[in-house]
Design a protein around this motif. Structure first.
Motif, mmCIF file in Angstrom:
data_model
loop_
_atom_site.group_PDB
_atom_site.id
_atom_site.type_symbol
_atom_site.label_atom_id
_atom_site.label_comp_id
_atom_site.label_asym_id
_atom_site.label_seq_id
_atom_site.Cartn_x
_atom_site.Cartn_y
_atom_site.Cartn_z
ATOM 1 N N ARG A 268 9.555 -29.854 -3.394
ATOM 2 C CA ARG A 268 10.345 -31.034 -3.041
ATOM 3 C C ARG A 268 11.526 -30.580 -2.204
ATOM 4 O O ARG A 268 11.938 -29.428 -2.255
ATOM 5 C CB ARG A 268 10.812 -31.779 -4.292
ATOM 6 N N GLN B 185 14.497 -32.325 -2.211
ATOM 7 C CA GLN B 185 15.742 -32.921 -2.707
ATOM 8 C C GLN B 185 15.851 -32.734 -4.206
ATOM 9 O O GLN B 185 14.873 -32.847 -4.939
ATOM 10 C CB GLN B 185 15.805 -34.419 -2.360
ATOM 11 N N LEU C 181 19.964 -31.090 -0.786
ATOM 12 C CA LEU C 181 18.747 -31.200 0.003
ATOM 13 C C LEU C 181 18.447 -29.878 0.694
ATOM 14 O O LEU C 181 19.359 -29.100 0.998
ATOM 15 C CB LEU C 181 18.874 -32.317 1.047
ATOM 16 N N ASP D 41 19.930 -44.774 -1.001
ATOM 17 C CA ASP D 41 18.502 -44.469 -1.029
ATOM 18 C C ASP D 41 17.976 -44.058 0.342
ATOM 19 O O ASP D 41 16.877 -43.501 0.434
ATOM 20 C CB ASP D 41 17.704 -45.676 -1.528
ATOM 21 N N ASP E 196 17.049 -40.538 0.495
ATOM 22 C CA ASP E 196 15.784 -40.176 -0.149
ATOM 23 C C ASP E 196 14.610 -40.220 0.822
ATOM 24 O O ASP E 196 13.583 -39.559 0.598
ATOM 25 C CB ASP E 196 15.498 -41.114 -1.321
ATOM 26 N N THR E 197 14.726 -41.023 1.895
ATOM 27 C CA THR E 197 13.617 -41.109 2.844
ATOM 28 C C THR E 197 13.451 -39.823 3.640
ATOM 29 O O THR E 197 12.422 -39.634 4.299
ATOM 30 C CB THR E 197 13.807 -42.289 3.821
ATOM 31 N N GLN F 179 12.931 -36.814 2.382
ATOM 32 C CA GLN F 179 11.765 -36.150 1.806
ATOM 33 C C GLN F 179 10.491 -36.940 2.080
ATOM 34 O O GLN F 179 9.442 -36.355 2.391
ATOM 35 C CB GLN F 179 11.938 -35.956 0.303
ATOM 36 N N GLN F 180 10.551 -38.259 1.957
ATOM 37 C CA GLN F 180 9.365 -39.084 2.181
ATOM 38 C C GLN F 180 8.789 -38.861 3.579
ATOM 39 O O GLN F 180 7.572 -38.871 3.764
ATOM 40 C CB GLN F 180 9.707 -40.564 1.991
ATOM 41 N N SER G 15 7.757 -44.514 5.248
ATOM 42 C CA SER G 15 8.786 -44.495 4.208
ATOM 43 C C SER G 15 9.438 -45.859 4.099
ATOM 44 O O SER G 15 9.170 -46.767 4.891
ATOM 45 C CB SER G 15 9.867 -43.444 4.539
#
Length: 659
Positions: free
Chosen positions: A324, A326, A331, A373, A376-377, A379-380, A429
């Motif tokens: 991963r 994050q 990150l 959030d 978070d995208t 990583q997506q 994402s």
């Protein structure tokens, strides 16, 4: 320790918190407050700091344990998208001028038995083959040693704070941010850094990744490789014959030469040496001596010529990706997140693309113009690209350097053309309107692919309504959100202007470019599947976020259809991961108005709410279907295990009674 609040984002330098009570609580170590702490100031870390500064986050801190920029000619091949990024930073012309001093702009990738011996073939005659018509930049050879001083100057000019000879000693995080202890390795002076986010760009042996317990997975150790830096006059073997990267493959050594256009400076990267296929051959860098290195270099050249070895550098040839990217507010980017062999030059380029993807997201979150959030995208979007990259580089390593590893049981992808990997992938994402895409990374030929949500804004020429152009779309990308409007789409342009003027809406400004009714725009209309009445929204990182083919029509709020301004507002909120709050209304004389006093109808408010809820439910449905797919796979695996158990039991009984 008392955690300090982050000040409002300004153009000021990081602020040293007052001494006295604060330093007493931290054992005399002063505390510095910063929005982002970047660990590692090689190409990826410096690029991230420069991009953050360009987006208005100038008070970040970047620390690097080495005393300066690269001193050896590492990463040499820059991909077209990477050069677009440096074009945004104003570095492209400097890079091009520096490159032609040392390298042939039409260099290629060749294969030989030895430098002085038989030619085995050509992997790529010209490094820009296949890139015709795909954009204003191609590929370019330029070593890290030559480039990083220019990047450092650019980063500091944009306002970035770079601290060399500074090492990260410890860190911890909580729900509000990261606390890190750093030390100046020349003076021993320590500081505590309190950051909203920490980005680890600290390389393949990342201290941050290891402390977080994030494992690497992929193809594992391929070889304990070796780079031999040397000086010698090899011009007679390369001039008029080879240029660029020269792969060597013979019974004694497998690797590649990287030489400048004079043939007198460069290095030999050695992946395997000695008996082909033997375990010992996979460790040429282990316990290396000058004598052994000289033997290997002589075997690669093919004749005995005078040379001087200036440095031996051992490194692990690996194609792996972190599980991963994050962990809370920490990150990973660059080699800390994914490691590849040098084949194709994907390592540094992929890391720079990480930085480009992350910088604008961090900036908008820190400026309170996006939901948390949105980070978070990263990583997506980037993890699938990194996974595909390590698998494709592994293929190239096998084909170009170690064909003996290709066995019947080897799990290896088909090789995908370079332009497809460099320019043809499609993100999926929450930060995009890409619901409905199939699982896994979508990769297409950028020469024929359409510019749809999740893809790069593919190259096309633009002529504006006022007659400016034609010019490459790349000229207007990278500064912020961009709305590209068809020549009959004035309603969408008006909606964007109204949003830009709306004081109560805390959203990033939208750049608006209206297309002219010109034949020069025909290719763009086709490439972007854009109608004359529609529009395309492009993110600050140059990826298409939303396409609307329909005309902007107002006045249908009572029928449950949001107007263009509300529609664009909802799309932006969704892309920026903001949960929109319904506007506050009050009754004046029987009419419904907002707190600003603008007349609104309850039906329009309801329409916007319905639109937002529908988007949310569509996203939740997609996530649920992904979960169901994972559950179905687990059930299938358990079913196979149960069946195997039954077979083993029956076989055991058969053998028992056979006795």
């Amino acid at each position: 320790m008392r955690l300090l609040e982050t000040p409002q984002q300004t153009a000021s330098r990081p602020v040293l918190v007052s001494m006295a009570a604060d330093t007493f609580q931290t054992g005399g170590i002063p505390v510095v407050d910063t929005p982002v702490l970047i660990i590692g100031s090689s190409m990826v870390g410096m690029t991230l700091s420069a991009l953050l500064a360009k987006h208005g986050i100038r008070d970040c801190i970047t620390v690097e344990k080495h005393s300066g920029t690269a001193v050896h000619p590492r990463a040499a091949l820059f991909h077209p998208r990477t050069l677009l990024i440096y074009r945004e930073l104003g570095l492209y012309d400097q890079m091009a001028a520096e490159s032609v001093k040392y390298y042939d702009e039409h260099a290629g990738l060749h294969a030989v038995e030895t430098l002085a011996g038989k030619k085995l073939g050509t992997w790529m005659k010209d490094i820009n083959d296949g890139l015709e018509g795909l954009g204003p930049t191609g590929r370019m050879f330029l070593t890290q040693q030559m480039f990083e001083p220019h990047l450092r100057s650019s980063a500091t000019a944009h306002g970035a704070s770079l601290r060399f000879s500074t090492e990260l000693l410890q860190f911890q995080q909580d729900s509000q941010g990261v606390t890190a202890l750093i030390e100046d390795t020349e003076t021993g002076v320590k500081q505590i850094i309190r950051a909203k986010y920490m980005i680890a760009c600290d390389g393949s042996r990342s201290f941050v990744r290891r402390k977080l317990g994030i494992a690497m997975k992929g193809h594992g150790l391929l070889s304990s490789s070796l780079t031999i830096y040397f000086s010698a006059d090899l011009s007679r073997f390369v001039k008029g014959k080879y240029n660029g990267v020269i792969y060597v493959n013979n019974p004694e050594v497998r690797g590649f030469f990287r030489l400048d256009k004079t043939g007198t400076e460069g290095f030999l990267a050695v992946n395997t040496a000695g008996e082909i296929g033997s375990e010992a051959s996979r460790h040429p860098g282990t316990n290396i001596t000058n004598e052994r290195a000289s033997e290997i270099l002589r075997a690669a050249i093919g004749v005995d010529v005078p040379f001087e070895i200036t440095l031996l550098s051992q490194w692990d040839a690996v194609c792996d990706v972190a599980e991963r990217f994050q962990d809370g507010r920490v990150l990973l980017a660059g080699d800390a997140a994914h490691i590849v062999t040098p084949n194709g030059g994907f390592g540094g380029n992929t890391g720079i693309h990480d930085a480009h993807n992350l910088a604008w997201k961090l900036a908008l979150v820190l400026q309170n113009k996006a939901g948390a959030d949105l980070v978070d995208t990263f990583q997506q979007e980037r993890w699938p690209v990194a996974k595909k990259t390590i698998d494709q580089v592994f293929v190239r390593y096998i084909v170009r350097t170690a064909p003996e590893l290709k066995t019947d049981g080897l799990d290896m992808e088909e090789e995908v053309p370079e332009p497809h990997i460099e320019l043809g992938y499609q993100y999926h994402s929450r930060g995009l309107t890409t619901s409905g895409l199939p699982d896994g990374l979508v990769i297409s030929d950028p020469a024929t692919a359409k510019a749809r949500p999740g893809t790069m804004a593919h190259h096309a020429l633009i002529t504006t309504r006022d007659g400016e152009g034609p010019f490459p779309i790349a000229n207007i990308l990278g500064q912020g959100f961009l709305l590209l409007v068809g020549h009959n789409g004035i309603g969408w342009a008006r909606a964007a202007r109204n949003l830009n003027l709306e004081e109560s809406v805390s959203l990033p400004a939208i750049g608006i470019h209206e297309l002219g009714d010109s034949e020069s725009n025909n290719k763009l209309y086709e490439k972007y599947e854009l109608t004359p009445s529609g529009c395309v929204l492009i993110r600050p990182d140059g990826f298409v976020a939303w396409t609307e083919r329909q005309q902007a029509v107002s006045g249908f709020g009572g029928m449950g259809m949001p107007g263009p301004e509300e529609r664009l507002n909802c799309v932006l909120n969704d892309i920026l991961c903001i949960t929109p709050q319904p506007p506050a209304y009050k009754t004046e004389g029987g009419s419904m108005v907002t707190q600003k006093g603008t007349a609104k109808t309850a039906e329009a408010s309801l329409a916007a709410t319905i639109f937002t809820q529908r988007r949310r439910l569509e996203r939740e449905k997609t996530e649920f279907m992904d979960q169901m797919g994972a559950i179905d796979k687990q059930l299938a695996d358990l079913e196979r295990m149960s069946h195997l158990q039954n077979e083993i039991a029956m076989l055991g009984m058969k053998m028992r009674f056979a006795e």
